[in-house]
Design a protein around this motif. Sequence first.
Motif, PDB file in Angstrom:
ATOM      1  N   LEU A 142      48.005  -9.202 112.495  1.00 29.82           N
ATOM      2  CA  LEU A 142      48.637  -8.012 113.063  1.00 29.82           C
ATOM      3  C   LEU A 142      47.655  -7.124 113.816  1.00 29.82           C
ATOM      4  N   ARG A 143      46.428  -7.560 113.936  1.00 27.69           N
ATOM      5  CA  ARG A 143      45.428  -6.749 114.631  1.00 27.69           C
ATOM      6  C   ARG A 143      45.769  -6.656 116.107  1.00 27.69           C
ATOM      7  N   ARG A 144      46.261  -5.510 116.523  1.00 24.54           N
ATOM      8  CA  ARG A 144      46.609  -5.240 117.926  1.00 24.54           C
ATOM      9  C   ARG A 144      47.595  -6.274 118.481  1.00 24.54           C
ATOM     10  N   ASN A 145      48.491  -6.775 117.624  1.00 29.48           N
ATOM     11  CA  ASN A 145      49.331  -7.906 118.022  1.00 29.48           C
ATOM     12  C   ASN A 145      50.817  -7.654 117.838  1.00 29.48           C
ATOM     13  N   VAL A 146      51.219  -6.417 117.495  1.00 30.05           N
ATOM     14  CA  VAL A 146      52.624  -6.160 117.204  1.00 30.05           C
ATOM     15  C   VAL A 146      53.469  -6.155 118.479  1.00 30.05           C
ATOM     16  N   GLY A 147      52.868  -5.783 119.611  1.00 33.81           N
ATOM     17  CA  GLY A 147      53.628  -5.780 120.863  1.00 33.81           C
ATOM     18  C   GLY A 147      54.179  -7.139 121.223  1.00 33.81           C
ATOM     19  N   SER A 148      53.429  -8.191 120.944  1.00 32.57           N
ATOM     20  CA  SER A 148      53.923  -9.535 121.264  1.00 32.57           C
ATOM     21  C   SER A 148      55.055  -9.946 120.327  1.00 32.57           C
ATOM     22  N   TYR A 149      55.048  -9.436 119.091  1.00 30.68           N
ATOM     23  CA  TYR A 149      56.177  -9.651 118.175  1.00 30.68           C
ATOM     24  C   TYR A 149      57.448  -9.013 118.736  1.00 30.68           C
ATOM     25  N   HIS A 150      57.353  -7.786 119.207  1.00 31.09           N
ATOM     26  CA  HIS A 150      58.514  -7.124 119.797  1.00 31.09           C
ATOM     27  C   HIS A 150      59.063  -7.921 120.975  1.00 31.09           C
ATOM     28  N   ASP A 151      58.163  -8.406 121.821  1.00 27.83           N
ATOM     29  CA  ASP A 151      58.600  -9.096 123.028  1.00 27.83           C
ATOM     30  C   ASP A 151      59.223 -10.452 122.728  1.00 27.83           C
ATOM     31  N   ALA A 152      58.729 -11.129 121.699  1.00 24.89           N
ATOM     32  CA  ALA A 152      59.219 -12.467 121.393  1.00 24.89           C
ATOM     33  C   ALA A 152      60.400 -12.468 120.437  1.00 24.89           C
ATOM     34  N   ALA A 153      60.358 -11.616 119.425  1.00 28.07           N
ATOM     35  CA  ALA A 153      61.363 -11.678 118.354  1.00 28.07           C
ATOM     36  C   ALA A 153      62.513 -10.711 118.539  1.00 28.07           C
ATOM     37  N   ILE A 154      62.275  -9.583 119.214  1.00 28.63           N
ATOM     38  CA  ILE A 154      63.284  -8.523 119.315  1.00 28.63           C
ATOM     39  C   ILE A 154      63.957  -8.520 120.684  1.00 28.63           C
ATOM     40  N   ARG A 155      63.182  -8.345 121.718  1.00 34.10           N
ATOM     41  CA  ARG A 155      63.722  -8.101 123.056  1.00 34.10           C
ATOM     42  C   ARG A 155      64.739  -9.154 123.527  1.00 34.10           C
ATOM     43  N   PRO A 156      64.504 -10.453 123.337  1.00 34.33           N
ATOM     44  CA  PRO A 156      65.468 -11.435 123.853  1.00 34.33           C
ATOM     45  C   PRO A 156      66.830 -11.407 123.168  1.00 34.33           C
ATOM     46  N   ASP A 180      73.334  -3.339 131.994  1.00 31.47           N
ATOM     47  CA  ASP A 180      71.882  -3.387 131.997  1.00 31.47           C
ATOM     48  C   ASP A 180      71.334  -4.409 131.011  1.00 31.47           C
ATOM     49  N   VAL A 181      72.057  -4.670 129.910  1.00 31.32           N
ATOM     50  CA  VAL A 181      71.562  -5.629 128.927  1.00 31.32           C
ATOM     51  C   VAL A 181      72.279  -6.968 128.990  1.00 31.32           C
ATOM     52  N   LEU A 182      73.274  -7.077 129.831  1.00 28.75           N
ATOM     53  CA  LEU A 182      74.029  -8.335 129.905  1.00 28.75           C
ATOM     54  C   LEU A 182      73.470  -9.281 130.955  1.00 28.75           C
ATOM     55  N   GLY A 183      72.684  -8.777 131.887  1.00 25.03           N
ATOM     56  CA  GLY A 183      72.103  -9.618 132.915  1.00 25.03           C
ATOM     57  C   GLY A 183      70.740 -10.146 132.509  1.00 25.03           C
ATOM     58  N   PRO A 184      70.054 -10.825 133.441  1.00 28.03           N
ATOM     59  CA  PRO A 184      68.721 -11.368 133.130  1.00 28.03           C
ATOM     60  C   PRO A 184      67.702 -10.269 132.904  1.00 28.03           C
ATOM     61  N   ASP A 185      66.717 -10.563 132.082  1.00 26.81           N
ATOM     62  CA  ASP A 185      65.668  -9.597 131.755  1.00 26.81           C
ATOM     63  C   ASP A 185      64.503  -9.785 132.732  1.00 26.81           C
ATOM     64  N   ASP A 186      64.661  -9.280 133.931  1.00 26.86           N
ATOM     65  CA  ASP A 186      63.646  -9.477 134.957  1.00 26.86           C
ATOM     66  C   ASP A 186      62.350  -8.731 134.640  1.00 26.86           C
ATOM     67  N   LEU A 187      62.451  -7.582 134.004  1.00 28.89           N
ATOM     68  CA  LEU A 187      61.260  -6.767 133.782  1.00 28.89           C
ATOM     69  C   LEU A 187      60.262  -7.416 132.837  1.00 28.89           C
ATOM     70  N   ALA A 188      60.738  -8.234 131.912  1.00 29.13           N
ATOM     71  CA  ALA A 188      59.820  -8.901 130.989  1.00 29.13           C
ATOM     72  C   ALA A 188      58.873  -9.823 131.739  1.00 29.13           C
ATOM     73  N   ALA A 189      59.359 -10.418 132.830  1.00 23.59           N
ATOM     74  CA  ALA A 189      58.504 -11.298 133.633  1.00 23.59           C
ATOM     75  C   ALA A 189      57.623 -10.511 134.595  1.00 23.59           C
ATOM     76  N   VAL A 190      58.169  -9.421 135.139  1.00 18.40           N
ATOM     77  CA  VAL A 190      57.409  -8.618 136.100  1.00 18.40           C
ATOM     78  C   VAL A 190      56.253  -7.888 135.412  1.00 18.40           C
ATOM     79  N   PHE A 191      56.500  -7.402 134.203  1.00 18.33           N
ATOM     80  CA  PHE A 191      55.482  -6.674 133.429  1.00 18.33           C
ATOM     81  C   PHE A 191      55.275  -7.403 132.103  1.00 18.33           C
ATOM     82  N   PRO A 192      54.594  -8.531 132.120  1.00 16.60           N
ATOM     83  CA  PRO A 192      54.521  -9.372 130.916  1.00 16.60           C
ATOM     84  C   PRO A 192      53.614  -8.793 129.839  1.00 16.60           C
ATOM     85  N   VAL A 193      53.936  -9.155 128.608  1.00 12.97           N
ATOM     86  CA  VAL A 193      53.094  -8.882 127.449  1.00 12.97           C
ATOM     87  C   VAL A 193      52.555 -10.223 126.971  1.00 12.97           C
TER      88      VAL A 193
END
Length: 448
Positions: free
Chosen positions: A123-137, A30-43
């Motif tokens: 950081l005003r309502r902006n932590v979700g984009s940090y997770h998506d850019a810095a952590i998830r990939p 599940d984590v070794l293939g492409p991350d399709d969900l990040a594109a389907v449900f973008p932040v």
Amino acid sequence: MKSTLAAIRFGTGLSPDMPPPADAGAVLDDVLGPDDLAAVFPVEEWGTRVLRIREWGRLRRARREDDAAAEAFRAINRAVTDGYHQDLVQTMRRAAATPVGFRERLTWFWSGHFAVADGPGLLRRNVGSYHDAAIRPHVAGSFAELLKSAVTHPAMLAYLDQAQSIGPNSVRGRRGGGLNENLAREVLELHTLGVGGGYAQVDVRQLAELLTGLGIDREGTPVFRRNFVEPGAEIVLSRSYGGDLPNRHDIDAVLDDLSVHPATARHLSGKLARHFIADIPPPDLVEAMTATWVRTDGALAAVYSTMLDHPAAWGEALQKARQPLDFVAAALRVTGSAERLAGERIRLIRGNLTAPLAQMGQPWLRPPGPDGWPEEAEAWITPQGLAARLDWIAALVGWLDPVPDPRAFVDVALGPLAGPRTRFAARAAEDRGAGVGLVLASPEFQRR
């Protein structure tokens, strides 16, 4: 049984539409293939949010003297707030749509490990984009890359006041200011070596001096400020970094070394095992994961594979309490409700999702401190937390149309993990809504 455990313990729960993963290999895939969900449900991206936050600040200042600015401020304030709630919606939709959910769970785990809380400024309502850019990939790559990505992201620099850290003997330091040790301390104490990992206060100080070049520009972009850097070499854990010419690569070098340190391997192997397996994980499991970490220089996929290959990963006893985010995601997934969130008004999202999470003890994107969320069951299974879960279950069941037959739903939600008392409750409930609610409130559904 193993496939059910795979979905519940390592994923986002069972689904009425998708089969559970067959085994450990399917979980890891599940984590070794492409991350399709990040594109389907973008932040929304960090930079886009920063531009909106800057405009929010400008209009906030101007609104007192300009009616047009006041109206524009109200509009942009709604947009900033809506983005915060929409990040939660996208998180739930990803958790529901994923075939397995191991990537989602790892993203939540590492986002808690590299915790940053919603707050003022960037950081005003902006932590979700940090997770998506810095952590998830980076959740299945090397820990060194994940560490560097998280620690040097503008969100972390803002959260731990790194942008205000100035080398006392630097060019900029001659005009005032001082060293801030927050980021250095958390890198050693939380992000890598751990408490008792063999570092001393002098290492914190020296690392803080090495990090002085890290800053953020007005666009929310990370920059390296040579005139802020404390001159000379710094000694961290008996190894020298830097020198006469300030260099961004010196920071990468120390983070690379910390990522493969034996104390880091043990600290984070234990933390992963505590999160996924048990509050007190078997010592031989932690030892095996630590050995893999050391052997592979922190190749995270290999460490996960060692965890998944251990017998403790497949014990039938549900030893972990589902944290509120995990519980809500699993309930939405198993009832097929998550996709309906996409069309809901923000007022309803706030009332039916964001506020209940806070009442359960896990406010969205607001961990209590840099050490993230607690792991032990006692932190989550509390009278107040359970009452909030029951209230939310009642609201969710009232939202279902049609309400499933609880006699079938108990198998959809729990499979062979459903105990005789839960099965009896599903059969004996006075109506469908009560039966489904009893399944979702059962001890088995609250644990993994």
